[in-house]
Design a protein around this motif. Structure first.
Motif, PDB file in Angstrom:
ATOM      1  N   LYS A  86       0.841  -1.207   0.000  1.00 49.73           N
ATOM      2  CA  LYS A  86       0.000   0.000   0.000  1.00 49.73           C
ATOM      3  C   LYS A  86       0.872   1.252   0.000  1.00 49.73           C
ATOM      4  N   GLY A  87       1.945   1.244   0.785  1.00 50.32           N
ATOM      5  CA  GLY A  87       2.832   2.408   0.834  1.00 50.32           C
ATOM      6  C   GLY A  87       3.451   2.706  -0.529  1.00 50.32           C
ATOM      7  N   LEU A  88       3.876   1.661  -1.233  1.00 46.93           N
ATOM      8  CA  LEU A  88       4.432   1.825  -2.579  1.00 46.93           C
ATOM      9  C   LEU A  88       3.361   2.292  -3.566  1.00 46.93           C
ATOM     10  N   ALA A  89       2.172   1.695  -3.469  1.00 45.63           N
ATOM     11  CA  ALA A  89       1.092   1.996  -4.411  1.00 45.63           C
ATOM     12  C   ALA A  89       0.648   3.448  -4.324  1.00 45.63           C
ATOM     13  N   GLU A  90       0.707   4.033  -3.130  1.00 42.48           N
ATOM     14  CA  GLU A  90       0.173   5.378  -2.933  1.00 42.48           C
ATOM     15  C   GLU A  90       1.245   6.442  -2.775  1.00 42.48           C
ATOM     16  N   PHE A  91       2.519   6.064  -2.937  1.00 40.04           N
ATOM     17  CA  PHE A  91       3.593   7.026  -2.718  1.00 40.04           C
ATOM     18  C   PHE A  91       3.499   8.216  -3.679  1.00 40.04           C
ATOM     19  N   VAL A  92       3.293   7.942  -4.956  1.00 40.64           N
ATOM     20  CA  VAL A  92       3.217   9.017  -5.949  1.00 40.64           C
ATOM     21  C   VAL A  92       2.037   9.933  -5.650  1.00 40.64           C
ATOM     22  N   LEU A  93       0.889   9.350  -5.400  1.00 40.97           N
ATOM     23  CA  LEU A  93      -0.312  10.121  -5.086  1.00 40.97           C
ATOM     24  C   LEU A  93      -0.080  11.029  -3.883  1.00 40.97           C
ATOM     25  N   ASN A  94       0.459  10.457  -2.815  1.00 42.56           N
ATOM     26  CA  ASN A  94       0.667  11.224  -1.591  1.00 42.56           C
ATOM     27  C   ASN A  94       1.724  12.305  -1.761  1.00 42.56           C
ATOM     28  N   THR A  95       2.727  12.034  -2.593  1.00 44.02           N
ATOM     29  CA  THR A  95       3.757  13.050  -2.857  1.00 44.02           C
ATOM     30  C   THR A  95       3.131  14.277  -3.508  1.00 44.02           C
ATOM     31  N   PHE A  96       2.306  14.060  -4.505  1.00 43.90           N
ATOM     32  CA  PHE A  96       1.638  15.181  -5.176  1.00 43.90           C
ATOM     33  C   PHE A  96       0.679  15.901  -4.232  1.00 43.90           C
ATOM     34  N   LYS A  97      -0.049  15.157  -3.424  1.00 40.82           N
ATOM     35  CA  LYS A  97      -1.026  15.776  -2.526  1.00 40.82           C
ATOM     36  C   LYS A  97      -0.352  16.664  -1.484  1.00 40.82           C
ATOM     37  N   VAL A  98       0.827  16.267  -1.056  1.00 42.45           N
ATOM     38  CA  VAL A  98       1.564  17.062  -0.070  1.00 42.45           C
ATOM     39  C   VAL A  98       2.230  18.270  -0.721  1.00 42.45           C
ATOM     40  N   GLU A 103      -3.574  21.213  -5.235  1.00 45.09           N
ATOM     41  CA  GLU A 103      -4.615  21.774  -6.103  1.00 45.09           C
ATOM     42  C   GLU A 103      -4.294  21.597  -7.585  1.00 45.09           C
ATOM     43  N   LYS A 104      -3.058  21.909  -7.976  1.00 39.97           N
ATOM     44  CA  LYS A 104      -2.679  21.787  -9.383  1.00 39.97           C
ATOM     45  C   LYS A 104      -2.722  20.324  -9.820  1.00 39.97           C
ATOM     46  N   PHE A 105      -2.238  19.440  -8.955  1.00 41.16           N
ATOM     47  CA  PHE A 105      -2.300  18.004  -9.237  1.00 41.16           C
ATOM     48  C   PHE A 105      -3.740  17.559  -9.449  1.00 41.16           C
ATOM     49  N   ARG A 106      -4.623  18.012  -8.567  1.00 42.57           N
ATOM     50  CA  ARG A 106      -6.014  17.564  -8.613  1.00 42.57           C
ATOM     51  C   ARG A 106      -6.686  17.973  -9.924  1.00 42.57           C
ATOM     52  N   ARG A 107      -6.366  19.160 -10.430  1.00 41.15           N
ATOM     53  CA  ARG A 107      -6.980  19.604 -11.682  1.00 41.15           C
ATOM     54  C   ARG A 107      -6.604  18.689 -12.841  1.00 41.15           C
ATOM     55  N   HIS A 108      -5.326  18.329 -12.940  1.00 42.70           N
ATOM     56  CA  HIS A 108      -4.872  17.433 -14.011  1.00 42.70           C
ATOM     57  C   HIS A 108      -5.412  16.019 -13.814  1.00 42.70           C
ATOM     58  N   PHE A 109      -5.365  15.554 -12.572  1.00 45.96           N
ATOM     59  CA  PHE A 109      -5.742  14.175 -12.267  1.00 45.96           C
ATOM     60  C   PHE A 109      -7.236  13.945 -12.498  1.00 45.96           C
ATOM     61  N   ALA A 110      -8.048  14.947 -12.164  1.00 48.45           N
ATOM     62  CA  ALA A 110      -9.502  14.810 -12.300  1.00 48.45           C
ATOM     63  C   ALA A 110      -9.901  14.538 -13.747  1.00 48.45           C
ATOM     64  N   LYS A 111      -9.239  15.211 -14.675  1.00 45.98           N
ATOM     65  CA  LYS A 111      -9.561  15.023 -16.091  1.00 45.98           C
ATOM     66  C   LYS A 111      -9.232  13.608 -16.537  1.00 45.98           C
ATOM     67  N   HIS A 112      -8.054  13.105 -16.156  1.00 46.75           N
ATOM     68  CA  HIS A 112      -7.659  11.746 -16.529  1.00 46.75           C
ATOM     69  C   HIS A 112      -8.571  10.711 -15.881  1.00 46.75           C
ATOM     70  N   PHE A 113      -8.967  10.968 -14.646  1.00 43.26           N
ATOM     71  CA  PHE A 113      -9.820  10.023 -13.927  1.00 43.26           C
ATOM     72  C   PHE A 113     -11.192   9.932 -14.587  1.00 43.26           C
ATOM     73  N   GLU A 114     -11.750  11.078 -14.936  1.00 38.07           N
ATOM     74  CA  GLU A 114     -13.057  11.092 -15.592  1.00 38.07           C
ATOM     75  C   GLU A 114     -13.004  10.322 -16.913  1.00 38.07           C
ATOM     76  N   GLU A 115     -11.916  10.506 -17.665  1.00 35.80           N
ATOM     77  CA  GLU A 115     -11.761   9.795 -18.937  1.00 35.80           C
ATOM     78  C   GLU A 115     -11.641   8.289 -18.703  1.00 35.80           C
ATOM     79  N   TYR A 116     -10.974   7.908 -17.605  1.00 35.96           N
ATOM     80  CA  TYR A 116     -10.829   6.478 -17.323  1.00 35.96           C
ATOM     81  C   TYR A 116     -12.178   5.837 -16.991  1.00 35.96           C
ATOM     82  N   VAL A 117     -13.030   6.548 -16.264  1.00 36.38           N
ATOM     83  CA  VAL A 117     -14.378   6.025 -15.991  1.00 36.38           C
ATOM     84  C   VAL A 117     -15.119   5.833 -17.307  1.00 36.38           C
ATOM     85  N   GLY A 118     -14.874   6.733 -18.282  1.00 39.99           N
ATOM     86  CA  GLY A 118     -15.458   6.567 -19.616  1.00 39.99           C
ATOM     87  C   GLY A 118     -14.936   5.325 -20.320  1.00 39.99           C
TER      88      GLY A 118
END
Length: 531
Positions: free
Chosen positions: A246-258, A262-277
């Motif tokens: 779990k620590g390895l899986a979430e390291f990148v995510l947590n690095t950006f969040k820290v 905000e800037k990370f979330r804007r880019h990530f949200a678009k990719h996530f929405e496309e993946y649900v599509g």
């Protein structure tokens, strides 16, 4: 005596033992094989992770002694006995919320490592996409000095090696498998990110130390996830597969969040929405996306918010909204309904509100005919699970007036009991089931609604509903995860890792005995950099 006082007494008792002896005893205990009479949950790994936090928050006595297995057992037992005090089963506190935070502190430790490995691959597929923004790669390199693609390769290797080798990874393995493609200095820089010696562990665990230990901290996800591997003289060691994977899986995510949330979330949200599509495309389910809904609004002289995907099939309408969010820690560890409501207001519940507003507009639009009231559903897909299964749970335990306010503003167009929430990996499984077994999404969502209406059949999360539904249909595969797209991206990452390992292994094999001096030089240099 209060919970905080009892907890602090246990923490202070740790000073009489050497840290390395407690760590070694726990690595041995947690690596014991599971049997029919000795399950993984009985090891109580979540308590071990909390023990590491407390251990590095106190300074051991000058004449500290080595802890025996019995000493460690007694410590863990005393920590376990704090559970009743921490649980806060009192009048005025929702029993469901009190139980929820207690279960969430333990649930993730019991997941199959494959779950976390898929999380790693999914994050890779969401951040490195050919032809898309280089933001993630450039920014991660700026933060860490490491190429993002390289990190995912190493993380995948470390995750599997940790599982196969019971948490122990020798430095010699890292040199043999990753040099000469990567320099010793580069390997050391990367490994330093996800591991820690005594100084780093003291710094990380000390950052959350308080004189009074809170009950929330007792149930919180461990700080050890930030440093999933201990760094010893010639090897890495992890307490448990769950914390390393779990620590390895979430390291990148947590690095950006820290670093740049905000800037990370804007880019990530678009990719996530496309993946649900992509998930919907693979399922073959017909849908209208945001642009399609906006055209309908325009044609009918309407304006307002749209949802990401509108699914219409066989007399049912499903509003799907993708939210690239994870639950704040406070949401997972508090039993205070008002705190949860406030933390969810700007993100999680926004997906519900958008669905209700969209429904209110569409009922007045031509070219769209919503299903009958009882056959309208909402499913909010989040990046990580909030463990709030449906609208009734939100209304009963968190925000009693929320749906009443929505109905007042937008009208009563969707039954509260037909509002469901799930994490993206569960949505993958649901849509896979629909495609593979000819199940209508509305049939499954109605099943969830009916099951949750009865306290006897009510489930903790939607994955439990999925497993129960598949069993009711006599379908053997009851925990599908991933997509064809994710499988292709997995193969892409595995192929790159395989090429890396092959190239480096061939280098050592071709040079044979003549490479021994070079190997020894690089090995000792790496050990020095690690210590």
């Amino acid at each position: 005596m209060s919970f905080s006082s009892k907890a602090d007494l246990i923490r202070k008792k740790l000073r009489k033992f050497t840290k390395h002896s407690i760590i070694n005893e726990e690595i041995k205990r947690l690596s014991k094989p599971v049997t029919e009479s000795y399950h993984e949950a009985q090891k109580m790994p979540w308590l071990s992770f909390l023990l590491m936090e407390w251990l590095y928050q106190v300074e051991e006595f000058p004449h500290a002694v080595n802890a025996t297995s019995k000493d460690v057992y007694n410590i863990l037992n005393s920590m376990y006995q704090l559970q009743d005090d921490a649980s806060n089963f009192k009048d005025g506190v929702s029993l469901n919320l009190a139980l929820r935070r207690m279960l969430l502190g333990q649930l993730w430790c019991q997941l199959n490592p494959l779950y976390h490995q898929f999380t790693l691959i999914r994050l890779y597929s969401l951040t490195i996409i050919k032809g898309k923004t280089p933001y993630f790669e450039k920014t991660f390199k700026k933060f860490t000095g490491i190429e993002l693609f390289d990190f995912f390769q190493f993380a995948l290797w470390l995750s599997f090696a940790s599982v196969q080798q019971k948490g122990i990874i020798k430095f010699e393995q890292l040199i043999k498998d990753f040099y000469p493609k990567y320099s010793v200095e580069y390997i050391a820089r990367l490994i330093t990110l996800i591991s820690g010696g005594p100084n780093k562990m003291t710094q990380v665990m000390g950052s959350i130390a308080t004189p009074n230990i809170s009950s929330e901290r007792y149930f919180a996800q461990p700080k050890l996830l930030d440093v999933p591997f201990f760094r010893f003289e010639n090897r890495l060691g992890s307490l448990h597969n769950s914390v390393s994977c779990k620590g390895l899986a979430e390291f990148v995510l947590n690095t950006f969040k820290v670093k740049e949330h905000e800037k990370f979330r804007r880019h990530f949200a678009k990719h996530f929405e496309e993946y649900v599509g992509i998930i919907l495309d693979e399922s073959g389910y017909p849908y209208r996306n945001e642009k399609g809904l906006e055209k309908i609004y325009k044609a009918n002289a309407k304006s307002g918010k749209v949802i990401d995907y509108l699914l219409e099939k066989d007399g049912s309408t499903v509003f799907v909204d993708a939210k690239a969010i994870e639950p704040p820690e406070k949401v997972m560890v508090t039993d205070d309904a008002e705190i949860i409501r406030q933390r969810l207001k700007k993100s999680f519940t926004k997906g519900i509100e958008q669905s209700f507003e969209c429904a209110n507009i569409l009922v007045e639009c031509e070219d769209v005919k919503l299903a009958d009231y009882q056959n309208r559903f909402v499913i909010v897909v989040t990046h990580q699970d909030f463990y709030l299964s449906n609208g009734l749970s939100v209304q009963a335990y968190i925000a009693k007036d929320f749906f009443q306010e929505l109905a007042h503003t937008y009208g009563d167009h969707i039954p509260i009991e037909n509002v469901h929430f799930c994490a993206v990996e569960d949505f993958e499984g649901i849509m896979f089931m629909c495609k593979e077994h000819g199940v209508e999404l509305s049939e499954f969502l109605l099943y969830c609604t009916v099951q949750d209406s009865d306290a006897i059949t009510k489930k903790f999360d939607i994955r439990q509903h999925l497993q129960s539904f598949l069993q009711s249909k006599d379908i053997e595969k009851n925990s599908p995860i991933g997509t064809d797209y994710l499988s292709k991206r997995k193969d892409e990452l595995f192929d790159a890792l395989t090429d890396t390992l092959k190239t480096n292994n061939e280098y050592w094999k071709e040079n044979g005995a003549t490479a021994i001096p070079e190997y020894l030089e690089k090995y000792y240099k790496f050990c020095k950099l690690m210590n």
